[in-house]
Design an enzyme around this catalytic site. Structure first.
Site, PDB file in Angstrom:
ATOM      1  N   GLY A   8       0.822  -1.194   0.000  1.00 14.44           N
ATOM      2  CA  GLY A   8       0.000   0.000   0.000  1.00 14.44           C
ATOM      3  C   GLY A   8       0.859   1.247   0.000  1.00 14.44           C
ATOM      4  O   GLY A   8       2.093   1.179   0.059  1.00 14.44           O
ATOM      5  N   ASN A   9       0.214   2.400  -0.051  1.00 19.10           N
ATOM      6  CA  ASN A   9       0.963   3.655  -0.131  1.00 19.10           C
ATOM      7  C   ASN A   9       1.645   4.031   1.184  1.00 19.10           C
ATOM      8  O   ASN A   9       2.633   4.766   1.182  1.00 19.10           O
ATOM      9  CB  ASN A   9       0.024   4.789  -0.553  1.00 19.10           C
ATOM     10  N   THR A  10       1.124   3.537   2.301  1.00 16.48           N
ATOM     11  CA  THR A  10       1.711   3.856   3.603  1.00 16.48           C
ATOM     12  C   THR A  10       2.406   2.655   4.217  1.00 16.48           C
ATOM     13  O   THR A  10       3.486   2.787   4.793  1.00 16.48           O
ATOM     14  CB  THR A  10       0.621   4.363   4.575  1.00 16.48           C
ATOM     15  N   ASN A  11       1.789   1.482   4.104  1.00 17.33           N
ATOM     16  CA  ASN A  11       2.339   0.264   4.697  1.00 17.33           C
ATOM     17  C   ASN A  11       2.340  -0.885   3.704  1.00 17.33           C
ATOM     18  O   ASN A  11       1.500  -0.944   2.800  1.00 17.33           O
ATOM     19  CB  ASN A  11       1.519  -0.160   5.924  1.00 17.33           C
ATOM     20  N   VAL A  13       1.739  -4.803   3.998  1.00 21.73           N
ATOM     21  CA  VAL A  13       1.247  -5.822   4.932  1.00 21.73           C
ATOM     22  C   VAL A  13       1.516  -7.188   4.306  1.00 21.73           C
ATOM     23  O   VAL A  13       1.141  -7.437   3.167  1.00 21.73           O
ATOM     24  CB  VAL A  13      -0.257  -5.654   5.228  1.00 21.73           C
ATOM     25  N   ASP A 109      -5.629  -3.613  -4.889  1.00 20.52           N
ATOM     26  CA  ASP A 109      -6.176  -3.923  -3.561  1.00 20.52           C
ATOM     27  C   ASP A 109      -7.697  -3.880  -3.565  1.00 20.52           C
ATOM     28  O   ASP A 109      -8.357  -4.660  -2.859  1.00 20.52           O
ATOM     29  CB  ASP A 109      -5.603  -2.960  -2.514  1.00 20.52           C
ATOM     30  N   ARG A 110      -8.276  -3.001  -4.385  1.00 26.55           N
ATOM     31  CA  ARG A 110      -9.748  -2.941  -4.466  1.00 26.55           C
ATOM     32  C   ARG A 110     -10.300  -4.199  -5.119  1.00 26.55           C
ATOM     33  O   ARG A 110     -11.329  -4.733  -4.703  1.00 26.55           O
ATOM     34  CB  ARG A 110     -10.172  -1.694  -5.254  1.00 26.55           C
ATOM     35  N   ASP A 129     -12.509   0.459   2.531  1.00 28.94           N
ATOM     36  CA  ASP A 129     -11.129   0.177   2.932  1.00 28.94           C
ATOM     37  C   ASP A 129     -10.479   1.473   3.428  1.00 28.94           C
ATOM     38  O   ASP A 129     -10.266   2.419   2.654  1.00 28.94           O
ATOM     39  CB  ASP A 129     -10.339  -0.382   1.743  1.00 28.94           C
TER      40      ASP A 129
END
Length: 262
Positions: A8-11, A13, A109-110, A129
């Site tokens: 993702g853009n921040t994390n 996982v 992710d979507r 989300d």
């Protein structure tokens, strides 16, 4: 065992599955400057901490909304675990019909979230989300991905407020005791938490109106547990929906049976 990675853009996982059971998961910072070797060291260290060996990993799948890191993680998986990962794309068998003008524009992710939620619930759905952006995806009972909404995420909204208002200090993203704040910190928390819950409820209501029916509303993502209790429209919290969706798509790609996670 399967290694599932959601960039993702921040994390980032990552999780390890034995069949459809999620055994363990980690959250790493997203940093396009980090090399494949460095991410490899991190993943192998976390696996060792959890008592797992690289040889336990027999397959891997990646979802990425950060193009600069996609090849980094593909290379990391090949080097550290000795197998080429599957990378999610709109061309994969997801079990959904993508009714989007250009499916390649849909964040992977979507797609993963929608596939996982539809496989589990098989009904009209809205998936919310809570990530760097907050995304809403609509899926009907026939498995058609109808589209959705992309809104600024809660953290981005808060940071914009603190950056642009010189007298407002950062506060914890936590529920205040009352809607009417009695100091600056609680007033900001009220606006962020209750205001964002109102955004969610309004968008869900408008989406359902356009769909012509009510939907089962699922929340996921890093901040879902903060907003879900305050949003009247959210009916179910699924913290690891994306990882479970990756495990599902891996099995689809391998032609394996589609057992469902609990």
């Amino acid at each position: 065992m399967l290694l599932a990675i959601d960039i993702g853009n921040t994390n980032v996982v990552a999780g390890i599955f034995d069949g459809s059971t999620l055994l363990t998961h980690w959250r790493l910072a997203t940093d396009p400057k980090t090399t494949a070797d460095e991410y490899g060291v991190l993943c192998l260290s976390l696996m060792a901490r959890d008592g797992r060996l690289p040889a336990h990993i027999t397959g891997a799948i990646i979802s990425s909304v950060v193009p600069a890191l996609t090849e980094t993680f593909e290379s990391m998986v090949e080097t550290s675990f000795g197998s080429a990962p599957i990378t999610v794309s709109p061309d994969m068998d997801t079990g959904l019909t993508l009714n989007y003008s250009n499916p390649k524009e849909i964040g992977s992710d979507r797609i993963v979230n929608a596939a996982a939620a539809y496989e589990k619930f098989h009904r009209d759905l809205i998936i919310v989300d809570f990530g760097t952006a907050t995304t809403f995806c609509a899926v009907n009972r026939d498995g058609e991905y109808l589209g959705g909404v992309i809104a600024p995420g809660l953290t981005i909204s808060a940071e914009a407020l603190f950056t642009r208002a010189a007298k407002l200090s950062k506060v914890e993203l936590a529920r205040p005791k009352t809607v009417i704040g009695t100091d600056t910190a609680s007033s900001i928390q009220s606006g962020l938490i209750f205001g964002y819950a109102g955004l969610v409820d309004t968008l869900v209501q408008r989406m359902e109106r356009e769909m012509g029916r009510t939907s089962y509303v699922i929340a996921t993502g890093g901040l879902a547990s903060v907003i879900a209790p305050e949003a009247r429209s959210i009916q179910h919290l699924e913290p690891f929906l994306t990882l479970h969706g990756l495990e599902l798509l891996y099995r689809r790609a391998r032609g394996a049976s589609l057992t469902q996670w609990v």
